[in-house]
Design a protein around this motif. Structure first.
Motif, PDB file in Angstrom:
ATOM      1  N   ARG A 140      27.230  -1.072  90.684  1.00 14.20           N
ATOM      2  CA  ARG A 140      27.053  -2.459  90.243  1.00 14.20           C
ATOM      3  C   ARG A 140      27.227  -2.589  88.738  1.00 14.20           C
ATOM      4  O   ARG A 140      27.836  -3.550  88.236  1.00 14.20           O
ATOM      5  CB  ARG A 140      25.672  -2.960  90.677  1.00 14.20           C
ATOM      6  CG  ARG A 140      25.517  -4.465  90.480  1.00 14.20           C
ATOM      7  CD  ARG A 140      24.340  -5.016  91.267  1.00 14.20           C
ATOM      8  NE  ARG A 140      23.076  -4.440  90.852  1.00 14.20           N
ATOM      9  CZ  ARG A 140      22.302  -3.708  91.642  1.00 14.20           C
ATOM     10  NH1 ARG A 140      22.682  -3.442  92.888  1.00 14.20           N
ATOM     11  NH2 ARG A 140      21.164  -3.231  91.213  1.00 14.20           N
ATOM     12  N   ILE A 141      26.710  -1.618  87.980  1.00 11.30           N
ATOM     13  CA  ILE A 141      26.829  -1.672  86.521  1.00 11.30           C
ATOM     14  C   ILE A 141      28.287  -1.498  86.094  1.00 11.30           C
ATOM     15  O   ILE A 141      28.806  -2.231  85.232  1.00 11.30           O
ATOM     16  CB  ILE A 141      25.944  -0.587  85.870  1.00 11.30           C
ATOM     17  CG1 ILE A 141      24.459  -0.925  86.080  1.00 11.30           C
ATOM     18  CG2 ILE A 141      26.247  -0.473  84.371  1.00 11.30           C
ATOM     19  CD1 ILE A 141      23.511   0.144  85.590  1.00 11.30           C
ATOM     20  N   ILE A 142      28.973  -0.511  86.689  1.00 10.64           N
ATOM     21  CA  ILE A 142      30.384  -0.269  86.339  1.00 10.64           C
ATOM     22  C   ILE A 142      31.233  -1.479  86.706  1.00 10.64           C
ATOM     23  O   ILE A 142      32.136  -1.892  85.958  1.00 10.64           O
ATOM     24  CB  ILE A 142      30.901   1.006  87.034  1.00 10.64           C
ATOM     25  CG1 ILE A 142      30.183   2.232  86.459  1.00 10.64           C
ATOM     26  CG2 ILE A 142      32.405   1.133  86.888  1.00 10.64           C
ATOM     27  CD1 ILE A 142      30.522   3.526  87.161  1.00 10.64           C
ATOM     28  N   GLU A 143      30.947  -2.080  87.849  1.00 10.56           N
ATOM     29  CA  GLU A 143      31.701  -3.269  88.260  1.00 10.56           C
ATOM     30  C   GLU A 143      31.482  -4.414  87.275  1.00 10.56           C
ATOM     31  O   GLU A 143      32.410  -5.149  86.916  1.00 10.56           O
ATOM     32  CB  GLU A 143      31.266  -3.696  89.665  1.00 10.56           C
ATOM     33  CG  GLU A 143      32.038  -4.902  90.196  1.00 10.56           C
ATOM     34  CD  GLU A 143      31.536  -5.348  91.558  1.00 10.56           C
ATOM     35  OE1 GLU A 143      32.025  -6.388  92.053  1.00 10.56           O
ATOM     36  OE2 GLU A 143      30.660  -4.669  92.114  1.00 10.56           O
ATOM     37  N   GLY A 144      30.242  -4.533  86.831  1.00  6.91           N
ATOM     38  CA  GLY A 144      29.951  -5.582  85.859  1.00  6.91           C
ATOM     39  C   GLY A 144      30.689  -5.371  84.545  1.00  6.91           C
ATOM     40  O   GLY A 144      31.199  -6.326  83.938  1.00  6.91           O
ATOM     41  N   SER A 151      33.484  -3.756  84.190  1.00  8.91           N
ATOM     42  CA  SER A 151      34.929  -3.917  84.395  1.00  8.91           C
ATOM     43  C   SER A 151      35.363  -5.375  84.362  1.00  8.91           C
ATOM     44  O   SER A 151      36.535  -5.691  84.141  1.00  8.91           O
ATOM     45  CB  SER A 151      35.341  -3.286  85.719  1.00  8.91           C
ATOM     46  OG  SER A 151      34.759  -3.999  86.802  1.00  8.91           O
ATOM     47  N   GLN A 152      34.419  -6.259  84.587  1.00  9.04           N
ATOM     48  CA  GLN A 152      34.744  -7.681  84.593  1.00  9.04           C
ATOM     49  C   GLN A 152      34.761  -8.286  83.197  1.00  9.04           C
ATOM     50  O   GLN A 152      35.156  -9.439  83.019  1.00  9.04           O
ATOM     51  CB  GLN A 152      33.751  -8.447  85.487  1.00  9.04           C
ATOM     52  CG  GLN A 152      33.885  -8.103  86.960  1.00  9.04           C
ATOM     53  CD  GLN A 152      32.851  -8.813  87.819  1.00  9.04           C
ATOM     54  OE1 GLN A 152      32.036  -9.567  87.303  1.00  9.04           O
ATOM     55  NE2 GLN A 152      32.913  -8.571  89.132  1.00  9.04           N
ATOM     56  N   ILE A 153      34.289  -7.490  82.218  1.00  8.58           N
ATOM     57  CA  ILE A 153      34.336  -7.957  80.828  1.00  8.58           C
ATOM     58  C   ILE A 153      35.688  -7.549  80.243  1.00  8.58           C
ATOM     59  O   ILE A 153      36.005  -6.354  80.195  1.00  8.58           O
ATOM     60  CB  ILE A 153      33.185  -7.348  80.004  1.00  8.58           C
ATOM     61  CG1 ILE A 153      31.831  -7.708  80.649  1.00  8.58           C
ATOM     62  CG2 ILE A 153      33.249  -7.844  78.565  1.00  8.58           C
ATOM     63  CD1 ILE A 153      30.659  -7.024  79.990  1.00  8.58           C
ATOM     64  N   PRO A 154      36.530  -8.500  79.790  1.00 11.75           N
ATOM     65  CA  PRO A 154      37.873  -8.153  79.299  1.00 11.75           C
ATOM     66  C   PRO A 154      37.836  -7.341  78.008  1.00 11.75           C
ATOM     67  O   PRO A 154      36.994  -7.572  77.137  1.00 11.75           O
ATOM     68  CB  PRO A 154      38.535  -9.523  79.066  1.00 11.75           C
ATOM     69  CG  PRO A 154      37.395 -10.468  78.897  1.00 11.75           C
ATOM     70  CD  PRO A 154      36.266  -9.942  79.736  1.00 11.75           C
ATOM     71  N   ASP A 155      38.744  -6.364  77.931  1.00 11.81           N
ATOM     72  CA  ASP A 155      38.931  -5.549  76.713  1.00 11.81           C
ATOM     73  C   ASP A 155      37.656  -4.852  76.265  1.00 11.81           C
ATOM     74  O   ASP A 155      37.406  -4.706  75.056  1.00 11.81           O
ATOM     75  CB  ASP A 155      39.473  -6.414  75.564  1.00 11.81           C
ATOM     76  CG  ASP A 155      40.784  -7.084  75.931  1.00 11.81           C
ATOM     77  OD1 ASP A 155      41.576  -6.442  76.658  1.00 11.81           O
ATOM     78  OD2 ASP A 155      40.978  -8.239  75.516  1.00 11.81           O
ATOM     79  N   VAL A 156      36.796  -4.465  77.199  1.00  9.50           N
ATOM     80  CA  VAL A 156      35.577  -3.774  76.803  1.00  9.50           C
ATOM     81  C   VAL A 156      35.794  -2.271  76.881  1.00  9.50           C
ATOM     82  O   VAL A 156      36.472  -1.759  77.771  1.00  9.50           O
ATOM     83  CB  VAL A 156      34.386  -4.180  77.704  1.00  9.50           C
ATOM     84  CG1 VAL A 156      34.591  -3.726  79.138  1.00  9.50           C
ATOM     85  CG2 VAL A 156      33.082  -3.624  77.163  1.00  9.50           C
ATOM     86  N   GLU A 157      35.291  -1.590  75.896  1.00  6.42           N
ATOM     87  CA  GLU A 157      35.321  -0.133  75.902  1.00  6.42           C
ATOM     88  C   GLU A 157      33.881   0.363  75.811  1.00  6.42           C
ATOM     89  O   GLU A 157      33.073  -0.181  75.062  1.00  6.42           O
ATOM     90  CB  GLU A 157      36.132   0.389  74.701  1.00  6.42           C
ATOM     91  CG  GLU A 157      37.605   0.056  74.793  1.00  6.42           C
ATOM     92  CD  GLU A 157      38.384   0.662  73.634  1.00  6.42           C
ATOM     93  OE1 GLU A 157      37.751   1.393  72.831  1.00  6.42           O
ATOM     94  OE2 GLU A 157      39.599   0.404  73.541  1.00  6.42           O
ATOM     95  N   TYR A 158      33.572   1.397  76.585  1.00  7.27           N
ATOM     96  CA  TYR A 158      32.197   1.916  76.553  1.00  7.27           C
ATOM     97  C   TYR A 158      32.218   3.434  76.630  1.00  7.27           C
ATOM     98  O   TYR A 158      33.162   4.042  77.145  1.00  7.27           O
ATOM     99  CB  TYR A 158      31.367   1.336  77.708  1.00  7.27           C
ATOM    100  CG  TYR A 158      31.918   1.622  79.081  1.00  7.27           C
ATOM    101  CD1 TYR A 158      31.564   2.788  79.761  1.00  7.27           C
ATOM    102  CD2 TYR A 158      32.767   0.717  79.718  1.00  7.27           C
ATOM    103  CE1 TYR A 158      32.059   3.053  81.027  1.00  7.27           C
ATOM    104  CE2 TYR A 158      33.261   0.980  80.990  1.00  7.27           C
ATOM    105  CZ  TYR A 158      32.903   2.145  81.640  1.00  7.27           C
ATOM    106  OH  TYR A 158      33.393   2.416  82.887  1.00  7.27           O
TER     107      TYR A 158
END
Length: 291
Positions: A187-191, A193-200
């Motif tokens: 659920r966290i990874i999916e969340g 992935s829905q944020i554009p251009d995010v790097e973590y």
């Protein structure tokens, strides 16, 4: 061995021309509360009676009664033969000296005169009668205790059933507990992935995930609840009055179940916790009946 606070005992014994009746009722109470109804002849022994009740019953609202039933012949008003004889002699002397006729109905005349029928209501309690009454009291107390033990055995079976249910429900949580780790991760990874251009940072994500999962971990609650269940079972087998102690243990069980519920973030786990609470509430209700 647990005993119920609810009980009933009665004994009737014969002594000379009377019956001595003893009746004891017991209901729930936080402490020992004794009320008595004692026949006048035995009122001087009220302190002794209360001591007997306190020693044997320990706890509960106790309603004690002792009364006397007398046989009809013993309760009849006696005729004083000496007084009747004296009146008869005096009337005959007066009739002879005055020339007046003697009564035609002697009994009707004599029975209307003072002190011919006199009942002495003053009774003195002797040691023999008190020993008989005391034995009746002790027997009634034992009958009540036997009743309490019988009710206590029924409560014990009920408690064991509820404890087993809680234990089984706790074990049924384990499959959901293991699967939720992967569900949280996904659920966290999916969340993210829905944020554009995010790097973590994946390492940082793992650290935060571990921290989050540790906050939701219920291993300690399960272990403490297991210990409380075991302690409850052991306490039921003690010889001492243990109702209050069982009540305290039930409260501790409730704390662990509530904490488990607050950490359960799955509907399936929360449903199980609700069932555990229901089983525990039934235990708490019945613990109020335990001495």
């Amino acid at each position: 061995m647990i005993q119920s606070m609810t009980g009933y005992g009665k004994t009737v014994v014969a002594y000379k021309e009377k019956k001595i009746n003893v009746e004891i009722k017991s209901l729930n109470s936080k402490s020992l509360d004794i009320s008595t109804r004692i026949a006048p002849l035995y009122r001087e022994k009220e302190i002794d009676i209360r001591q007997q009740l306190s020693k044997a019953l320990n706890r509960g609202k106790i309603d004690f009664s002792i009364w006397i039933e007398k046989e009809l012949s013993a309760d009849m008003t006696p005729i004083n033969a000496a007084v009747v004889e004296s009146y008869s002699s005096q009337i005959k002397q007066i009739a002879a000296s005055t020339g007046l006729p003697e009564p035609t109905d002697w009994f009707q005349t004599l029975l209307q005169l003072p002190d011919v029928t006199t009942k002495n209501d003053i009774e003195i309690l002797d040691d023999e009668e008190w020993n008989v009454a005391l034995s009746a009291i002790e027997e009634a107390i034992q009958n009540l205790v036997d009743f309490r033990i019988q009710e206590g055995n029924a409560l014990r079976k009920k408690f064991i059933e509820k404890l087993d249910n809680i234990e089984n429900l706790m074990k049924s949580i384990e499959p959901y507990e293991k699967s939720r780790v992967e569900k949280i991760r996904a659920r966290i990874i999916e969340g993210l992935s829905q944020i554009p251009d995010v790097e973590y940072d994946k390492n940082r994500l793992e650290q935060e995930l571990i921290y989050y999962i540790e906050k939701l971990d219920i291993s300690e609650e399960k272990q403490r609840l297991t210990n409380h269940l075991k302690y409850f079972r052991e306490t039921m087998e003690e010889d001492l009055p243990n109702g209050k102690k069982l009540g305290f243990i039930a409260q501790e069980m409730g704390r662990e179940i509530n904490t488990t519920g607050s950490k359960s973030n799955q509907a399936e786990m929360q449903n199980i916790v609700v069932k555990m609470k229901d089983e525990l509430e039934q235990i708490k209700e019945q613990v109020l009946n335990v001495m």
